[in-house]
Enzyme design. Structure first.
Site, short mmCIF file in Angstrom:
data_model
loop_
_atom_site.label_atom_id
_atom_site.label_comp_id
_atom_site.label_asym_id
_atom_site.label_seq_id
_atom_site.Cartn_x
_atom_site.Cartn_y
_atom_site.Cartn_z
N GLY A 152 0.80 -1.20 0.00
CA GLY A 152 0.00 0.00 0.00
C GLY A 152 0.84 1.26 0.00
N CYS A 153 0.97 1.85 1.18
CA CYS A 153 1.62 3.17 1.27
C CYS A 153 3.12 3.11 1.02
CB CYS A 153 1.30 3.81 2.62
SG CYS A 153 -0.46 4.20 2.78
#
Length: 216
Positions: A152-153
């Site tokens: 994700g991030c």
């Protein structure tokens, strides 16, 4: 595809190593309680815990070497008015509403004098934040990434990091995900196209070398 992936990628020249710079910074991405509280919908289990354990070592090494240490934290107005489509897409992002225990930095990591904290609302640490300007001011040429989650991030920040002209290094045992499949797949892809992978031990050695001017 008639050939295996490694052979195909080798033909394309993927996974080429970069020349690391002499002015690194360390970026800790989203180490929030939400990923370590078993009652949280974002609980990441063993993969995230391993990342946190190694991030603690990496943070200490960066401070000892005098290397800039930067944290990102996801933080929303209660109810997500500043979270846009991302907040609407992922209901669990309510864990990062201001004032929630799950929004806070996970122990035993701490913010200390001299650390930089960047608030964000979207996956990349660069999007809509002062991170790029801060790194430019500090004359950083190489950015080491630790954090959660890998798929994700961390990945989003990795792509934006190289897009901003930074040599990007992912500390592979200091990033984590809730399952090994997406963790390994994203490490493989980041290594192929956007970043070099290194262990926490190798990262600590590199930070020490740059602090003493021993890099070549």
């Amino acid at each position: 595809m008639s050939e295996d992936l490694d052979t195909n990628y080798s033909r394309a020249g993927y996974h080429a190593r970069q020349r690391w710079g002499t002015r690194p910074a360390v970026l800790m991405i989203d180490f929030a309680v939400a990923y370590f509280d078993e009652g949280s919908p974002l609980y990441g289990g063993e993969g995230c815990q391993t990342a946190l354990d190694n991030a603690v070592r990496l943070a200490a090494g960066a401070r000892a070497a005098g290397i800039p240490l930067i944290f990102t934290q996801v933080k929303y107005q209660p109810g997500g008015a500043n979270g846009g489509a991302f907040y609407a897409k992922v209901p669990a992002l309510a864990c990062f509403d201001a004032g929630a225990e799950t929004q806070k930095l996970a122990s035993p990591l701490t913010y200390e004098a001299g650390d930089i904290v960047i608030e964000k609302q979207y996956p990349s640490g660069f999007f809509g934040t002062s991170l790029a300007a801060t790194l430019h001011w500090l004359k950083v040429d190489t950015l080491l990434l630790a954090g959660v989650t890998t798929s994700g991030c961390v990945r989003a920040t990795c792509i934006d990091s190289i897009s901003h002209g930074l040599v990007t290094l992912v500390v592979e045992d200091a990033v984590g995900d809730r399952a090994d499949g997406p963790h390994q797949a994203n490490l493989y892809d980041m290594s192929a196209k956007y970043a070099d992978l290194l262990t926490t031990d190798a990262a600590l050695a590199y930070l020490k070398e740059t602090s003493t001017g021993e890099t070549t």
